[in-house]
Design an enzyme around this catalytic site. Structure first.
Site, PDB file in Angstrom:
ATOM      1  CG  HIS A  90      -0.171   0.297   2.499  1.00  0.00           C
ATOM      2  ND1 HIS A  90       0.504  -0.692   3.171  1.00  0.00           N
ATOM      3  CD2 HIS A  90       0.026   1.432   3.196  1.00  0.00           C
ATOM      4  CE1 HIS A  90       1.091  -0.173   4.236  1.00  0.00           C
ATOM      5  NE2 HIS A  90       0.822   1.117   4.279  1.00  0.00           N
TER       6      HIS A  90
HETATM    7  C1  UD1 Z   1      -1.778   5.915   5.392  1.00  0.00           C
HETATM    8  C2  UD1 Z   1      -0.445   6.443   5.907  1.00  0.00           C
HETATM    9  C3  UD1 Z   1       0.589   5.334   5.842  1.00  0.00           C
HETATM   10  C4  UD1 Z   1       0.105   4.091   6.564  1.00  0.00           C
HETATM   11  C5  UD1 Z   1      -1.238   3.675   6.024  1.00  0.00           C
HETATM   12  C6  UD1 Z   1      -1.765   2.515   6.812  1.00  0.00           C
HETATM   13  C7  UD1 Z   1       0.096   8.814   5.547  1.00  0.00           C
HETATM   14  C8  UD1 Z   1       0.905   9.762   4.733  1.00  0.00           C
HETATM   15  N1  UD1 Z   1       0.043   7.554   5.104  1.00  0.00           N
HETATM   16  O1  UD1 Z   1      -1.608   5.607   4.018  1.00  0.00           O
HETATM   17  O2  UD1 Z   1       1.791   5.768   6.472  1.00  0.00           O
HETATM   18  O3  UD1 Z   1       1.044   3.044   6.396  1.00  0.00           O
HETATM   19  O4  UD1 Z   1      -2.154   4.773   6.124  1.00  0.00           O
HETATM   20  O5  UD1 Z   1      -2.712   1.774   6.109  1.00  0.00           O
HETATM   21  O6  UD1 Z   1      -0.468   9.197   6.530  1.00  0.00           O
HETATM   22  N2  UD1 Z   1      -9.206   5.241   1.296  1.00  0.00           N
HETATM   23  C9  UD1 Z   1     -10.418   4.617   1.299  1.00  0.00           C
HETATM   24  N3  UD1 Z   1     -11.006   4.358   2.504  1.00  0.00           N
HETATM   25  C10 UD1 Z   1     -10.446   4.700   3.691  1.00  0.00           C
HETATM   26  C11 UD1 Z   1      -9.220   5.355   3.669  1.00  0.00           C
HETATM   27  C12 UD1 Z   1      -8.591   5.611   2.469  1.00  0.00           C
HETATM   28  O7  UD1 Z   1     -10.981   4.285   0.258  1.00  0.00           O
HETATM   29  O8  UD1 Z   1     -11.042   4.417   4.755  1.00  0.00           O
HETATM   30  C13 UD1 Z   1      -8.542   5.483  -0.005  1.00  0.00           C
HETATM   31  C14 UD1 Z   1      -8.741   6.898  -0.547  1.00  0.00           C
HETATM   32  O9  UD1 Z   1      -8.843   6.796  -1.939  1.00  0.00           O
HETATM   33  C15 UD1 Z   1      -7.429   7.575  -0.195  1.00  0.00           C
HETATM   34  C16 UD1 Z   1      -6.427   6.433  -0.276  1.00  0.00           C
HETATM   35  O10 UD1 Z   1      -7.136   5.284   0.155  1.00  0.00           O
HETATM   36  O11 UD1 Z   1      -7.134   8.615  -1.068  1.00  0.00           O
HETATM   37  C17 UD1 Z   1      -5.192   6.642   0.576  1.00  0.00           C
HETATM   38  O12 UD1 Z   1      -5.541   6.905   1.926  1.00  0.00           O
HETATM   39  P1  UD1 Z   1      -4.596   7.811   2.854  1.00  0.00           P
HETATM   40  O13 UD1 Z   1      -5.168   7.849   4.220  1.00  0.00           O
HETATM   41  O14 UD1 Z   1      -4.296   9.112   2.193  1.00  0.00           O
HETATM   42  O15 UD1 Z   1      -3.209   7.060   2.860  1.00  0.00           O
HETATM   43  P2  UD1 Z   1      -2.856   5.520   3.064  1.00  0.00           P
HETATM   44  O16 UD1 Z   1      -2.337   5.003   1.762  1.00  0.00           O
HETATM   45  O17 UD1 Z   1      -3.981   4.814   3.686  1.00  0.00           O
HETATM   46  N1  UDP Z   2      -3.718  -5.538   8.765  1.00  0.00           N
HETATM   47  C1  UDP Z   2      -5.021  -6.014   8.919  1.00  0.00           C
HETATM   48  N2  UDP Z   2      -5.727  -6.380   7.805  1.00  0.00           N
HETATM   49  C2  UDP Z   2      -5.192  -6.320   6.552  1.00  0.00           C
HETATM   50  C3  UDP Z   2      -3.868  -5.826   6.391  1.00  0.00           C
HETATM   51  C4  UDP Z   2      -3.162  -5.420   7.526  1.00  0.00           C
HETATM   52  O1  UDP Z   2      -5.514  -6.101  10.038  1.00  0.00           O
HETATM   53  O2  UDP Z   2      -5.887  -6.677   5.575  1.00  0.00           O
HETATM   54  C5  UDP Z   2      -2.968  -5.105   9.948  1.00  0.00           C
HETATM   55  C6  UDP Z   2      -1.629  -5.790  10.139  1.00  0.00           C
HETATM   56  O3  UDP Z   2      -1.778  -6.978  10.883  1.00  0.00           O
HETATM   57  C7  UDP Z   2      -0.812  -4.759  10.887  1.00  0.00           C
HETATM   58  C8  UDP Z   2      -1.390  -3.448  10.396  1.00  0.00           C
HETATM   59  O4  UDP Z   2      -2.640  -3.749   9.783  1.00  0.00           O
HETATM   60  O5  UDP Z   2      -1.052  -4.869  12.274  1.00  0.00           O
HETATM   61  C9  UDP Z   2      -0.455  -2.821   9.418  1.00  0.00           C
HETATM   62  O6  UDP Z   2      -1.040  -1.720   8.844  1.00  0.00           O
HETATM   63  P1  UDP Z   2      -0.615  -1.143   7.448  1.00  0.00           P
HETATM   64  O7  UDP Z   2       0.104  -2.188   6.671  1.00  0.00           O
HETATM   65  O8  UDP Z   2      -1.816  -0.536   6.875  1.00  0.00           O
HETATM   66  O9  UDP Z   2       0.344   0.044   7.853  1.00  0.00           O
HETATM   67  P2  UDP Z   2       1.894   0.138   8.212  1.00  0.00           P
HETATM   68  O10 UDP Z   2       2.193  -0.817   9.310  1.00  0.00           O
HETATM   69  O11 UDP Z   2       2.659  -0.147   6.962  1.00  0.00           O
HETATM   70  O12 UDP Z   2       2.037   1.565   8.606  1.00  0.00           O
END
Ligand code: UD1
Ligand code: UDP
Length: 364
Positions: free
Chosen positions: A203
């Site tokens: 992601h």
């Molecule tokens: C964010 C964090 C990242 C973290 C990740 C965990 C930042 C800069 N990034 O990335 O460090 O590892 O969360 O998962 O803060 N969206 C949905 N539904 C939701 C949320 C998001 O559809 O509930 C979609 C939207 O299109 C959005 C995209 O996902 O634009 C990205 O979401 P965003 O919160 O900006 O960043 P993440 O990639 O989730």
């Molecule tokens: N995780 C989850 N369901 C999923 C993918 C990840 O519960 O489908 C959990 C995973 O076990 C870990 C956390 O989400 O505890 C990691 O989050 P993510 O990869 O979104 O963010 P990061 O750790 O890279 O910031």
């Protein structure tokens, strides 16, 4: 003593689940959800499964550019902090919610505590690296998961504020892992046998936003599934959006042995991690969880903040490179650690309680 904790997305709900319980036994906690993640499978499911109390306040910020998300969180958080008048604010990790809350705390002169401080990839192209560096500068108490994180802070001249407490995500993995094994029916859902499948997540903006990287990721997952599958791939919404825009979803769904699904709840996902032959990921949290489960990890990045997992031989950095990923999988898949886990790397499962000890000692 009133502590205002700010969380906004999936890994932060998991981290808060380790800290909120011990904190609420000894102080008043006001939990604020920024709304950065809002889909049920990225938010509500973690509150339900991990017993995290519902947030006292929801800011409803939602998605946007970095500036929109960070700025809007600050605009909505500032009056709430002024009205609440907390003795301290607590932030986790390295997301936009973390940075926004840290800036609000600093401007309102509220003492700030950063959990998972000192992690570094040394790659400023990652938005998370920018968030970490800035938050560590602003926080008065830096609670670290690893000795390496403490050393990073010492090199930045921040060693006096640093305390080693262990990793709060590890607390949750150690506590809920066995519960996941008992409760989850996910192996039946995908017709999997323990040790006989791969699990993948991806992601990071660096992996999926650039069309060239995305195409290479799709190719990598395809060959991994064909050679070592079945491969289960719970797709983060950022990734699904990028795959859709590039017209790559149908092709991926047709790869033999590759199963795409929605993001999973903590228990189903933990059960899949613990039973996997290996995991492929660019997630920080998952690298640790695979380590703790004794499952090999193939990390789709060129560097990691969780360097101990690589030094231990249980994590390989392969970038988004099919050849390197396949040779790591050929070497590691199915290998399991029978010896007892070296938990000292990430603490003993009590990092959350130690965070609270340090926080209260610092404030007194
Ligand atoms: C964010 C964090 C990242 C973290 C990740 C965990 C930042 C800069 N990034 O990335 O460090 O590892 O969360 O998962 O803060 N969206 C949905 N539904 C939701 C949320 C998001 O559809 O509930 C979609 C939207 O299109 C959005 C995209 O996902 O634009 C990205 O979401 P965003 O919160 O900006 O960043 P993440 O990639 O989730
Ligand atoms: N995780 C989850 N369901 C999923 C993918 C990840 O519960 O489908 C959990 C995973 O076990 C870990 C956390 O989400 O505890 C990691 O989050 P993510 O990869 O979104 O963010 P990061 O750790 O890279 O910031």
């Amino acid at each position: 003593m009133k502590v205002l904790t700010v969380v906004g997305n999936r890994p932060q709900f998991i981290k808060a689940a380790a800290v909120s319980g011990p904190l609420r036994q000894r102080a008043e906690e006001v939990l604020v959800h920024t709304g950065q993640h809002y889909d049920r499978e990225l938010s509500a499911v973690f509150f339900e499964e991990l017993g995290l109390r519902q947030p006292e306040h929801e800011l409803g910020v939602g998605s946007g550019t970095h500036a929109e998300q960070t700025g809007e969180t600050m605009v909505r958080l500032e009056p709430l902090v002024e009205a609440q008048g907390p003795d301290a604010m607590l932030v986790h990790g390295d997301t936009n919610a973390t940075l926004a809350a840290a800036l609000v705390a600093a401007k309102l002169l509220v003492p700030l505590v950063h959990i998972e401080a000192g992690m570094r990839s040394f790659d400023r192209r990652m938005p998370e690296e920018v968030n970490r560096v800035a938050t560590d500068r602003l926080a008065g108490l830096l609670l670290c998961s690893t000795e390496g994180a403490v050393a990073n802070l010492e090199r930045h001249g921040l060693g006096e504020r640093a305390r080693l407490v262990g990793d709060v995500m590890a607390d949750v993995a150690l506590r809920f892992g066995p519960i996941a094994d008992r409760r989850s029916r996910v192996l039946e859902r995908f017709d999997l046998r323990p040790g006989g499948y791969l699990l993948a997540t991806a992601h990071r903006a660096g992996s999926v936003d650039d069309p060239v990287s995305l195409t290479r990721l799709v190719a990598l997952l395809g060959v991994a599934a064909e050679r070592f599958g079945p491969l289960i791939f719970p797709v983060h919404p950022r990734t699904r959006a990028r795959l859709r825009a590039a017209g790559l979803v149908d092709g991926l769904e047709r790869v033999p042995g590759l199963e795409l699904c929605e993001p999973l709840g903590y228990l189903d996902f933990a059960c899949l991690v613990r039973g996997a032959g290996a995991v492929l990921t660019d997630s920080g949290g998952l690298q640790k969880e695979a380590y703790l489960a004794g499952v090999p990890c193939v990390t789709l990045r060129e560097e990691t903040e969780w360097v101990e997992t690589v030094a231990s031989g249980w994590n390989r950095l392969v970038g988004i490179d099919s050849g390197r990923a396949l040779s790591a999988l050929a070497e590691l898949t199915g290998r399991r650690r029978d010896s007892k886990l070296d938990r000292s790397l990430y603490g003993d499962g009590k990092a959350g309680a130690r965070c609270v000890d340090e926080l209260l000692a610092w404030l007194s």
